[in-house]
Write a protein that holds these residues in place. Structure first.
Motif, PDB file in Angstrom:
ATOM      1  N   PRO B  15       1.244  -1.632  -0.342  1.00  0.00           N
ATOM      2  CA  PRO B  15      -0.007   0.032  -0.047  1.00  0.00           C
ATOM      3  C   PRO B  15       0.377   1.639  -0.144  1.00  0.00           C
ATOM      4  N   SER B  16      -0.170   2.516  -0.238  1.00  0.00           N
ATOM      5  CA  SER B  16       0.766   3.473  -0.316  1.00  0.00           C
ATOM      6  C   SER B  16       1.311   3.745   0.366  1.00  0.00           C
ATOM      7  N   ARG B  17       0.505   4.104   1.527  1.00  0.00           N
ATOM      8  CA  ARG B  17       0.515   4.504   2.907  1.00  0.00           C
ATOM      9  C   ARG B  17       1.625   4.590   4.037  1.00  0.00           C
ATOM     10  N   PRO B  18       2.282   4.671   4.875  1.00  0.00           N
ATOM     11  CA  PRO B  18       3.116   4.714   5.255  1.00  0.00           C
ATOM     12  C   PRO B  18       3.221   3.094   6.195  1.00  0.00           C
ATOM     13  N   LEU B  19       3.978   2.494   6.617  1.00  0.00           N
ATOM     14  CA  LEU B  19       3.873   0.718   6.450  1.00  0.00           C
ATOM     15  C   LEU B  19       4.234   0.664   7.583  1.00  0.00           C
ATOM     16  N   ARG B  20       3.757  -0.772   8.220  1.00  0.00           N
ATOM     17  CA  ARG B  20       4.511  -1.293   9.631  1.00  0.00           C
ATOM     18  C   ARG B  20       5.497  -1.744   8.840  1.00  0.00           C
ATOM     19  N   ILE B  21       6.860  -1.872   9.628  1.00  0.00           N
ATOM     20  CA  ILE B  21       7.974  -2.753   8.753  1.00  0.00           C
ATOM     21  C   ILE B  21       8.264  -3.583   9.865  1.00  0.00           C
ATOM     22  N   ALA B  22       9.187  -4.895   9.836  1.00  0.00           N
ATOM     23  CA  ALA B  22       8.965  -5.892  11.113  1.00  0.00           C
ATOM     24  C   ALA B  22      10.438  -5.690  10.674  1.00  0.00           C
ATOM     25  N   ILE B  23      11.682  -6.088  11.040  1.00  0.00           N
ATOM     26  CA  ILE B  23      13.126  -6.019  10.543  1.00  0.00           C
ATOM     27  C   ILE B  23      13.456  -7.555  11.546  1.00  0.00           C
ATOM     28  N   LEU B  24      13.211  -8.196  11.015  1.00  0.00           N
ATOM     29  CA  LEU B  24      14.011  -9.672  11.429  1.00  0.00           C
ATOM     30  C   LEU B  24      15.275  -9.625  11.379  1.00  0.00           C
ATOM     31  N   GLY B  25      16.132  -9.821  12.482  1.00  0.00           N
ATOM     32  CA  GLY B  25      18.139  -9.910  12.425  1.00  0.00           C
ATOM     33  C   GLY B  25      18.254  -8.545  12.264  1.00  0.00           C
ATOM     34  N   ALA B  26      17.493  -7.365  13.024  1.00  0.00           N
ATOM     35  CA  ALA B  26      17.776  -5.778  12.972  1.00  0.00           C
ATOM     36  C   ALA B  26      19.397  -5.558  13.581  1.00  0.00           C
ATOM     37  N   THR B  27      19.627  -7.185  14.807  1.00  0.00           N
ATOM     38  CA  THR B  27      21.105  -6.748  15.334  1.00  0.00           C
ATOM     39  C   THR B  27      22.569  -6.719  14.128  1.00  0.00           C
ATOM     40  N   GLY B  28      22.365  -7.349  13.170  1.00  0.00           N
ATOM     41  CA  GLY B  28      23.087  -8.129  12.904  1.00  0.00           C
ATOM     42  C   GLY B  28      23.704  -6.663  11.399  1.00  0.00           C
ATOM     43  N   ALA B  29      24.883  -6.998  11.226  1.00  0.00           N
ATOM     44  CA  ALA B  29      25.199  -6.730   9.901  1.00  0.00           C
ATOM     45  C   ALA B  29      24.192  -4.933   9.407  1.00  0.00           C
ATOM     46  N   VAL B  30      23.663  -6.265   8.543  1.00  0.00           N
ATOM     47  CA  VAL B  30      22.141  -6.029   7.515  1.00  0.00           C
ATOM     48  C   VAL B  30      20.940  -5.493   8.111  1.00  0.00           C
ATOM     49  N   GLY B  31      20.708  -6.360   8.983  1.00  0.00           N
ATOM     50  CA  GLY B  31      19.630  -4.956   9.898  1.00  0.00           C
ATOM     51  C   GLY B  31      20.398  -3.520  10.358  1.00  0.00           C
ATOM     52  N   GLN B  32      21.479  -3.277  10.827  1.00  0.00           N
ATOM     53  CA  GLN B  32      21.666  -2.489  10.681  1.00  0.00           C
ATOM     54  C   GLN B  32      21.575  -1.339   9.452  1.00  0.00           C
ATOM     55  N   GLU B  33      22.035  -1.722   8.871  1.00  0.00           N
ATOM     56  CA  GLU B  33      22.251  -0.969   7.183  1.00  0.00           C
ATOM     57  C   GLU B  33      20.932  -0.563   6.961  1.00  0.00           C
ATOM     58  N   LEU B  34      20.061  -1.464   7.121  1.00  0.00           N
ATOM     59  CA  LEU B  34      18.637  -1.810   6.366  1.00  0.00           C
ATOM     60  C   LEU B  34      17.873  -0.104   7.473  1.00  0.00           C
ATOM     61  N   LEU B  35      18.047  -0.385   8.821  1.00  0.00           N
ATOM     62  CA  LEU B  35      17.690   0.356   9.502  1.00  0.00           C
ATOM     63  C   LEU B  35      18.320   2.035   8.801  1.00  0.00           C
ATOM     64  N   VAL B  36      19.542   2.256   8.691  1.00  0.00           N
ATOM     65  CA  VAL B  36      20.042   3.391   7.995  1.00  0.00           C
ATOM     66  C   VAL B  36      19.486   4.037   7.056  1.00  0.00           C
ATOM     67  N   LEU B  37      18.847   2.700   5.583  1.00  0.00           N
ATOM     68  CA  LEU B  37      18.242   2.856   4.625  1.00  0.00           C
ATOM     69  C   LEU B  37      16.701   3.625   4.377  1.00  0.00           C
ATOM     70  N   LEU B  38      16.324   3.024   5.479  1.00  0.00           N
ATOM     71  CA  LEU B  38      14.903   3.468   5.564  1.00  0.00           C
ATOM     72  C   LEU B  38      14.759   4.952   6.252  1.00  0.00           C
ATOM     73  N   HIS B  39      16.055   5.251   7.235  1.00  0.00           N
ATOM     74  CA  HIS B  39      16.225   6.283   7.221  1.00  0.00           C
ATOM     75  C   HIS B  39      16.639   7.849   6.270  1.00  0.00           C
ATOM     76  N   GLU B  40      17.811   7.015   5.641  1.00  0.00           N
ATOM     77  CA  GLU B  40      18.256   8.155   4.717  1.00  0.00           C
ATOM     78  C   GLU B  40      17.072   8.505   3.051  1.00  0.00           C
ATOM     79  N   ARG B  41      16.351   6.889   2.856  1.00  0.00           N
ATOM     80  CA  ARG B  41      15.141   7.232   1.668  1.00  0.00           C
ATOM     81  C   ARG B  41      14.479   7.482   1.920  1.00  0.00           C
ATOM     82  N   GLY B  42      14.103   8.297   3.464  1.00  0.00           N
ATOM     83  CA  GLY B  42      13.367   8.405   3.801  1.00  0.00           C
ATOM     84  C   GLY B  42      11.658   7.380   3.534  1.00  0.00           C
ATOM     85  N   PHE B  43      12.050   6.523   3.816  1.00  0.00           N
ATOM     86  CA  PHE B  43      10.920   5.475   2.975  1.00  0.00           C
ATOM     87  C   PHE B  43       9.445   5.701   4.035  1.00  0.00           C
ATOM     88  N   PRO B  44       8.488   5.442   4.442  1.00  0.00           N
ATOM     89  CA  PRO B  44       7.170   5.954   5.314  1.00  0.00           C
ATOM     90  C   PRO B  44       7.579   4.720   5.554  1.00  0.00           C
TER      91      PRO B  44
END
Lengths: 360, 360
Positions: B15-44
């Motif tokens: 959907p185009s509304r802001p999403l409820r997102i779960a990050i599975l493996g949030a503490t790993g190297a990729v998980g951490q980068e996912l957090l950075v990128l969601l912010h950087e790219r202004g993902f809703p």
């Protein structure tokens, strides 16, 4: 009948008595390893004369308990010398090798100055030993990556013709000399301490980084290092039309080179047969355990003589091709050891009777 | 007429509304980068729910000024979630992805668990965006080396058919996770301090060393990493018979992979044309200066989005082949960025209209 004066022709063999040896470039990484190897291998030395550019001369070296003063290379530096082991770069070799041969010495040159000269043998003793005896005073030691590669290619090429080789290298800092090794250490510490690494020896910092080999680019888009692999491999193996393409890469390893090698043959080459040939090949050590996933690494060969080969496998993309991986000490077999083996060969021609399949 | 109960089919688009997102493996190297990128790219983002194994749960993460408690993954963890970005390994994905889709979420999975499942799209948004919309709840993010490779191959393959690819990789420690990166730093310091490096994360010390990729070996003699490159490249590019052989090597670089790529085409491919195609290709940046001998390096792409390509040249051994070199950030485009780009694509299907030449 007229008698014409001719230059004395240097002897093709080195005498079996202890030799008077000059090391040109004695203070460099390869020069230092030459000293180690002359000792380790019990090479019969009557006199050892370390030579270097005026900039590096004057230092003292210790060798077998003796202090040796490094002398500046010059017009009289080769008086009485039987053998010159030269490792001071191409321009130094071009200037001084003719002086040394005129003084009656045989020169084994580690630079690229004479490698492609048709009058100069380019020798890997395990591959094309017979070629050594065609010299006219100067013999060339091949480029490090080429030496390692030909040790693996020659035993296979002797069994079935090679159609094409695709090679990617993983080359250590030592190939750029002792100062590049020191820079890698220094800049690695800088990065670990959170600093910004700034290189002065290599064109870029190699600390936790890598880059395509920085030798001058040719119009083809290949760098000189890659073309050395092509042309020198052709000359050593006596295959002037061999098709070979290389990508040469400098990696943050101190002194051993690795190579990923894809070899297309004219017909299928059973893996078991290739493995047996390489296991029995001179200068090659098989490190290959598929059970434990254990294959050659730079640390396996650092400070050691053999080229380690492993993970020989049928190329899934071509029924006539094999893939293999190899590692070798760049300073040792890639440079100093090979030069001393050429000298040993010239002292003991009988050792040249069983070539592994190279050019004669 | 009977009515049969069916599981709800997940929506193909997000959907185009802001999403409820779960990050599975949030503490790993990729998980951490996912957090950075969601912010950087202004993902809703309407809600961000970091999930991890019970071992890693309980930590606090900070994201956009908020403190987020990492919750243990479990049966109720996906309630109300629209999108799961999973990067916690294959077994975790196999266990929890079906739970998440049953709860109505779309899962973009960074593990290899589902990549070769015919029902699961394997997507590089610049290469085969249309494939994403055939999903049934789970989409797979390809292996890092494959993503980088297909970005360079696809624009060329769209112009002229590829006959065979020979690739050698130079893979950073990050591909083995944050702990492997830390081990590389620690053991490098040990070596610099004159100690003996002993690895506990990777099978061998990577400090000033390198080794063939240590993923399990298959009967063919190839390791899993190499076969992923073969099979995933075929699937993404829609070329089920593509001939490709890979040698995968782990090198002492922190977080960017490099690849030496030899591409044989069915017919000659002018270098200038290949260069123009790659310069214009989405996700690709040309770093290529033959005057200054300047081509891609890991440090050029670390923390950056594009895959850098350079030194595109005519293969001297085959008139129908090209050689090229590429580097890409393993954690970013090789993993986290590609996953988020898939999510962006599912929110904005119009962006999928201009594929670069991959499988639909």
């Amino acid at each position: 009948m007229t008698v014409s004066a001719t230059l004395p022709s240097p002897p093709r063999h080195l005498p079996s008595r202890p030799l008077r040896i000059a090391i040109l470039g004695a203070t460099g990484a390869v020069g230092q390893e030459l000293l180690v190897l002359l000792h380790e291998r019990g090479f019969p030395v009557a006199e050892l004369r370390p030579l270097a550019s005026p900039r590096s001369a004057g230092q003292d070296l210790e060798w077998q308990g003796e202090r040796l003063r490094v002398q500046p290379v010059g017009a009289d530096a080769f008086e009485g010398i039987d053998l010159v082991l030269a490792s001071a770069g191409g321009s130094v070799s071009r200037q001084w090798a003719p002086v040394a041969t005129a003084a009656g010495a045989v020169v084994i040159d580690n630079s690229s100055a004479f490698r492609m000269d048709p009058a100069v043998p380019l020798v890997v003793p395990e591959v094309n030993p017979q070629a050594a005896f065609a010299h006219s005073g100067i013999l060339a030691n091949p480029n490090c990556t080429t030496i390692l590669l030909t040790l693996a290619l020659a035993p296979l090429a002797a069994r079935r013709p090679i159609r094409r080789v695709v090679v990617s290298t993983y080359q250590s800092a030592s190939g750029a000399g002792a100062r590049a090794m020191e820079e890698l250490r220094d800049l690695s510490r800088t990065v670990l301490d959170g600093g910004e690494p700034v290189s002065t020896v290599l064109p870029h910092s190699l600390a936790f980084n890598l880059f395509l080999h920085n030798s001058p680019l040719q119009p083809s888009g290949y760098c000189e290092e890659e073309l050395k692999m092509l042309h020198e491999t052709r000359k050593i193996m006596g295959l002037p039309d061999l098709r070979l393409t290389a990508t040469c890469v400098r990696v943050p390893v101190l002194r051993a080179h690795s190579e990923a090698v894809n070899i297309e043959f004219e017909e299928p080459f059973p893996v078991m047969e290739a493995r047996e040939l390489l296991a029995a090949a001179p200068g090659v050590e098989l490190i290959e355990n598929f059970e434990t996933n254990r294959f050659p690494m730079p640390t396996d060969v650092t400070g050691r003589d053999p080229v380690a080969v492993g993970r020989i496998r049928q190329d899934l993309s071509d029924p006539r091709a094999l893939e293999l991986w190899l590692c070798g000490d760049q300073i040792r077999k890639g440079a100093a050891l090979n030069a001393i083996q050429i000298a040993e060969l010239l002292r003991d021609p009988a050792a040249a009777d069983a070539p592994a399949g190279g050019a004669v």
